[in-house]
Every structure is written in C-alpha cells, then in structure tokens.
Design a protein around this motif. Structure first.
Motif, PDB file in Angstrom:
ATOM      1  N   ILE A 202       0.831  -1.196   0.000  1.00 23.14           N
ATOM      2  CA  ILE A 202       0.000   0.000   0.000  1.00 23.14           C
ATOM      3  C   ILE A 202       0.870   1.253   0.000  1.00 23.14           C
ATOM      4  O   ILE A 202       0.542   2.253  -0.645  1.00 23.14           O
ATOM      5  N   LEU A 203       2.002   1.196   0.699  1.00 21.01           N
ATOM      6  CA  LEU A 203       2.895   2.357   0.752  1.00 21.01           C
ATOM      7  C   LEU A 203       3.531   2.642  -0.597  1.00 21.01           C
ATOM      8  O   LEU A 203       4.037   3.740  -0.818  1.00 21.01           O
ATOM      9  N   ARG A 204       3.524   1.676  -1.478  1.00 17.73           N
ATOM     10  CA  ARG A 204       4.056   1.906  -2.822  1.00 17.73           C
ATOM     11  C   ARG A 204       3.026   2.538  -3.750  1.00 17.73           C
ATOM     12  O   ARG A 204       3.339   2.840  -4.903  1.00 17.73           O
ATOM     13  N   THR A 205       1.819   2.693  -3.282  1.00 16.53           N
ATOM     14  CA  THR A 205       0.765   3.325  -4.079  1.00 16.53           C
ATOM     15  C   THR A 205       0.630   4.786  -3.664  1.00 16.53           C
ATOM     16  O   THR A 205       1.079   5.185  -2.582  1.00 16.53           O
ATOM     17  N   PRO A 206      -0.030   5.622  -4.476  1.00 17.93           N
ATOM     18  CA  PRO A 206      -0.206   7.035  -4.098  1.00 17.93           C
ATOM     19  C   PRO A 206      -1.332   7.259  -3.101  1.00 17.93           C
ATOM     20  O   PRO A 206      -1.482   8.375  -2.596  1.00 17.93           O
ATOM     21  N   TYR A 207      -2.122   6.221  -2.777  1.00 16.82           N
ATOM     22  CA  TYR A 207      -3.307   6.432  -1.953  1.00 16.82           C
ATOM     23  C   TYR A 207      -3.013   7.039  -0.582  1.00 16.82           C
ATOM     24  O   TYR A 207      -3.663   8.023  -0.184  1.00 16.82           O
ATOM     25  N   PRO A 208      -2.072   6.496   0.214  1.00 15.11           N
ATOM     26  CA  PRO A 208      -1.845   7.102   1.543  1.00 15.11           C
ATOM     27  C   PRO A 208      -1.383   8.543   1.476  1.00 15.11           C
ATOM     28  O   PRO A 208      -1.783   9.371   2.311  1.00 15.11           O
ATOM     29  N   TYR A 209      -0.560   8.866   0.490  1.00 21.32           N
ATOM     30  CA  TYR A 209       0.018  10.204   0.403  1.00 21.32           C
ATOM     31  C   TYR A 209      -1.022  11.230  -0.050  1.00 21.32           C
ATOM     32  O   TYR A 209      -1.068  12.355   0.477  1.00 21.32           O
ATOM     33  N   VAL A 210      -1.872  10.844  -1.001  1.00 19.85           N
ATOM     34  CA  VAL A 210      -2.960  11.733  -1.411  1.00 19.85           C
ATOM     35  C   VAL A 210      -3.918  11.951  -0.246  1.00 19.85           C
ATOM     36  O   VAL A 210      -4.391  13.071  -0.005  1.00 19.85           O
ATOM     37  N   THR A 211      -4.192  10.887   0.504  1.00 14.31           N
ATOM     38  CA  THR A 211      -5.086  10.999   1.657  1.00 14.31           C
ATOM     39  C   THR A 211      -4.553  12.002   2.674  1.00 14.31           C
ATOM     40  O   THR A 211      -5.285  12.895   3.134  1.00 14.31           O
ATOM     41  N   VAL A 212      -3.275  11.891   3.029  1.00 18.29           N
ATOM     42  CA  VAL A 212      -2.697  12.756   4.063  1.00 18.29           C
ATOM     43  C   VAL A 212      -2.662  14.206   3.605  1.00 18.29           C
ATOM     44  O   VAL A 212      -3.077  15.119   4.338  1.00 18.29           O
ATOM     45  N   VAL A 213      -2.194  14.455   2.391  1.00 21.03           N
ATOM     46  CA  VAL A 213      -2.069  15.837   1.905  1.00 21.03           C
ATOM     47  C   VAL A 213      -3.443  16.489   1.772  1.00 21.03           C
ATOM     48  O   VAL A 213      -3.669  17.623   2.228  1.00 21.03           O
ATOM     49  N   ALA A 214      -4.387  15.777   1.147  1.00 22.80           N
ATOM     50  CA  ALA A 214      -5.714  16.353   0.931  1.00 22.80           C
ATOM     51  C   ALA A 214      -6.447  16.563   2.246  1.00 22.80           C
ATOM     52  O   ALA A 214      -7.082  17.605   2.455  1.00 22.80           O
ATOM     53  N   ALA A 215      -6.373  15.589   3.158  1.00 27.69           N
ATOM     54  CA  ALA A 215      -7.065  15.731   4.437  1.00 27.69           C
ATOM     55  C   ALA A 215      -6.465  16.862   5.265  1.00 27.69           C
ATOM     56  O   ALA A 215      -7.196  17.627   5.901  1.00 27.69           O
ATOM     57  N   ALA A 216      -5.136  17.002   5.266  1.00 29.54           N
ATOM     58  CA  ALA A 216      -4.496  18.078   6.024  1.00 29.54           C
ATOM     59  C   ALA A 216      -4.949  19.441   5.515  1.00 29.54           C
ATOM     60  O   ALA A 216      -5.238  20.358   6.301  1.00 29.54           O
ATOM     61  N   LEU A 217      -5.032  19.587   4.200  1.00 29.23           N
ATOM     62  CA  LEU A 217      -5.494  20.845   3.627  1.00 29.23           C
ATOM     63  C   LEU A 217      -6.943  21.118   4.015  1.00 29.23           C
ATOM     64  O   LEU A 217      -7.301  22.229   4.423  1.00 29.23           O
ATOM     65  N   GLY A 218      -7.781  20.099   3.893  1.00 29.12           N
ATOM     66  CA  GLY A 218      -9.184  20.278   4.243  1.00 29.12           C
ATOM     67  C   GLY A 218      -9.377  20.630   5.706  1.00 29.12           C
ATOM     68  O   GLY A 218     -10.174  21.517   6.046  1.00 29.12           O
ATOM     69  N   PHE A 219      -8.631  19.977   6.600  1.00 26.99           N
ATOM     70  CA  PHE A 219      -8.760  20.267   8.025  1.00 26.99           C
ATOM     71  C   PHE A 219      -8.298  21.688   8.342  1.00 26.99           C
ATOM     72  O   PHE A 219      -8.885  22.363   9.196  1.00 26.99           O
ATOM     73  N   GLY A 220      -7.242  22.153   7.677  1.00 31.35           N
ATOM     74  CA  GLY A 220      -6.783  23.517   7.904  1.00 31.35           C
ATOM     75  C   GLY A 220      -7.833  24.542   7.526  1.00 31.35           C
ATOM     76  O   GLY A 220      -8.065  25.524   8.257  1.00 31.35           O
ATOM     77  N   ILE A 221      -8.497  24.322   6.394  1.00 31.38           N
ATOM     78  CA  ILE A 221      -9.552  25.248   5.965  1.00 31.38           C
ATOM     79  C   ILE A 221     -10.733  25.192   6.925  1.00 31.38           C
ATOM     80  O   ILE A 221     -11.349  26.218   7.243  1.00 31.38           O
ATOM     81  N   ILE A 222     -11.066  23.987   7.397  1.00 31.92           N
ATOM     82  CA  ILE A 222     -12.158  23.849   8.352  1.00 31.92           C
ATOM     83  C   ILE A 222     -11.876  24.655   9.611  1.00 31.92           C
ATOM     84  O   ILE A 222     -12.759  25.341  10.149  1.00 31.92           O
ATOM     85  N   MET A 223     -10.636  24.597  10.118  1.00 30.49           N
ATOM     86  CA  MET A 223     -10.304  25.328  11.332  1.00 30.49           C
ATOM     87  C   MET A 223     -10.483  26.828  11.140  1.00 30.49           C
ATOM     88  O   MET A 223     -11.014  27.525  12.018  1.00 30.49           O
ATOM     89  N   ALA A 224     -10.041  27.350   9.992  1.00 26.30           N
ATOM     90  CA  ALA A 224     -10.228  28.777   9.717  1.00 26.30           C
ATOM     91  C   ALA A 224     -11.710  29.112   9.605  1.00 26.30           C
ATOM     92  O   ALA A 224     -12.155  30.160  10.095  1.00 26.30           O
TER      93      ALA A 224
END
Length: 302
Positions: A202-224
């Motif tokens: 799974i770590l060789r796929t882009p899924y975990p990395y897309v999940t972390v980057v996209a979720a971090a961005l979304g959570f930051g906007i939610i906090m603002a």
C-alpha cells in the motif's frame, strides 16, 4: 468488521472530532490562509485540536474498512447521516440557530440522501482494480490547487470592520473538495487493503500520500472556517461537497456502475441536483452576526 457498522462508526468519530475542532478553533489566535506555515504551526500546537485529530484518525481507519466493503451508493448516505448528531451538538453545545432558508436546505439534503439510498441497485460491492497514478493525480490536483488558491488569495482581509460576516459557504466548499479527494484515495486504499499481502504494498501506491495531503489541507480550511462561521454551516456544506465529489468522481475513477434501471438513475441525478440546490439556497451572509455600529461621540467643545 461489518462494512455498514464501520461506516456508521467512522461517521460518528468524524463529526464528534469536528465538534472538538470547533472548540480548538475558538481558542486559537486568528488563522490566516495567506500565512499557511504560521496557520499550520498554530493548529498543530493546540492540544485540543490534537485530541480531535485522534478521533478523526479513528474515523479514517473505520472508513478504510467501510469503503473496502460497501459501494459508494451505500456508503455516501451513511456518511452524510453524521450531520444529524452534529446538528444537535451545534444547537445544544454551541448555541447555534438556523433560519428558515437554512432549515429548508437541511431538508433538501435529507431528501437527496434518501433518493441516493433509493437509487441503490442489487449489485454487490465492487473491488476497484489498480488505478493508474496519472488518473488519480488528474482527479486530485485540481481541487487541491483551487483550495490553496482560495486560502492564499481569498483570505487576505477576512475581518474588516465594516464587512458583512460570511455564513461559511466558501469555507465549506473549499474544505469539501480536498476532503472528498482524500476519501477518493481512501476508497482505493480500502480496496488495496483487502487484497494486498503486506502494508508495504500500500505504501508503494499514491493512496496514503494523497489521503494525508488532501485531508491536512481540508482540516486547515475547516479550522479557519470554524473561527469565523457557525460550525453547522461549514460542516454541512463541506459534507455535501465532499460526498458529491466522492460519489461522482469515484464512479468515474473506480468504475463503479451507475444504476442500470432508468428510474434509479433518474433518482441518482435528482439527488445530486437537490444537493447542489441545498448549497445554493444557504444564505451567503450571516447578518445576525453583523456587529452593531458604535455610537458616534459628539465633538467636545473647545
């Protein structure tokens, strides 16, 4: 674990975590989207936020299980059902109130989720095959770039003295598309978790990395957004945007079948139309939060 139970568990953890995020946001110094490093540092220093993040990450683990076993047509209405306890929390704990137009928007969202549930056919869950990385990137990059641009350029003067307080529609949509993108990656992650022999695959796929980057961005906007707007408005618009994006783009990306029956397909299209109408119906400004003008002092006589 049963996929349906995992979906309900994920939903509960997510929205309780979002309520904790609201508490954390109210205790932070003002967040600015055009100062992203400072914004990230401020958020990550908050122990209350980190406590909410633990709940959300627990929801993420359950969502991986749920999306590995359920079709998107089944999972999406369950995920949206979390708005009900969040609405109760917002009314009871944060003292928020909804106007008539906002209640009508909520009813339209409920109707849309009911139509999606009615549009489900008899086919079982589909395990997605390997998705070419370029296709995932093509789906993931545009909403992420748009959200970063909205944060960087649209949040320069959020607290003007004479500005009308916004209701949170822009914040909800800006957070919804990254979170929907993260959930798209979670869908692929869940399918790979069911077939991969080791976690290293799974770590060789882009899924975990897309999940972390996209979720971090979304959570930051939610906090603002939670700092400046009512939690129920931001979270509702975020949920509708994220789940609509997940349903439509997930069908395209992973090849999940659209309802074959004409009536069920019409219900699915009508559901998406109602969801869009619900977001458009929300008032753009929250005039109840508009600060009252200060009385003008009379000039002192010399």
């Amino acid at each position: 674990m049963n996929g349906t139970l995992a979906a309900f568990g994920a939903t509960g953890l997510y929205y309780v975590g979002f309520a904790v995020f609201k508490v954390a946001a109210d205790r932070m110094e003002p967040l600015r989207g055009n100062r992203i490093p400072h914004m990230a540092w401020t958020i990550l220093r908050s122990p209350v936020f980190l406590g909410g993040l633990v709940l959300v990450l627990g929801g993420l683990a359950l969502q991986i299980i749920a999306l590995g076993e359920l079709t998107l047509g089944v999972a999406v209405p369950i995920f949206v059902s979390g708005l009900v306890p969040l609405l109760l929390i917002a009314l009871a704990a944060f003292g928020e109130r909804l106007c008539v137009r906002e209640w009508l928007s909520m009813l339209l969202i409920a109707a849309a989720m009911l139509l999606i549930a009615l549009s489900i056919g008899g086919s079982g869950p589909l395990t997605a095959g390997p998705v070419p990385p370029w296709r995932l990137v093509a789906v993931a990059v545009p909403p992420l770039v748009l959200s970063v641009a909205l944060m960087a350029f649209g949040d320069r003067r959020p607290d003007g003295r004479h500005a009308r307080p916004v209701a949170g529609i822009a914040y909800g949509m800006s957070a919804g598309f990254p979170i929907g993108t993260a959930e798209l990656a979670i869908k692929g992650w869940g399918d790979m978790a069911g077939s991969a022999s080791t976690s290293l695959e799974i770590l060789r796929t882009p899924y975990p990395y897309v999940t972390v980057v996209a979720a971090a961005l979304g959570f930051g906007i939610i906090m603002a957004g939670f700092q400046r707007c009512r939690v129920i408005i931001v979270a509702t618009v975020m949920t509708v945007s994220a789940k609509s994006y997940l349903l439509v783009m997930g069908t395209v990306l992973y090849g999940e079948p659209w309802p074959d029956d004409v009536g069920q397909a019409a219900l699915r299209v009508l559901a998406l139309a109602l969801a869009v109408s619900a977001v458009l119906l929300f008032p753009r400004y929250d005039d109840r939060l508009t600060p009252q003008p200060r009385p003008v002092r009379q000039a002192q006589r010399s």
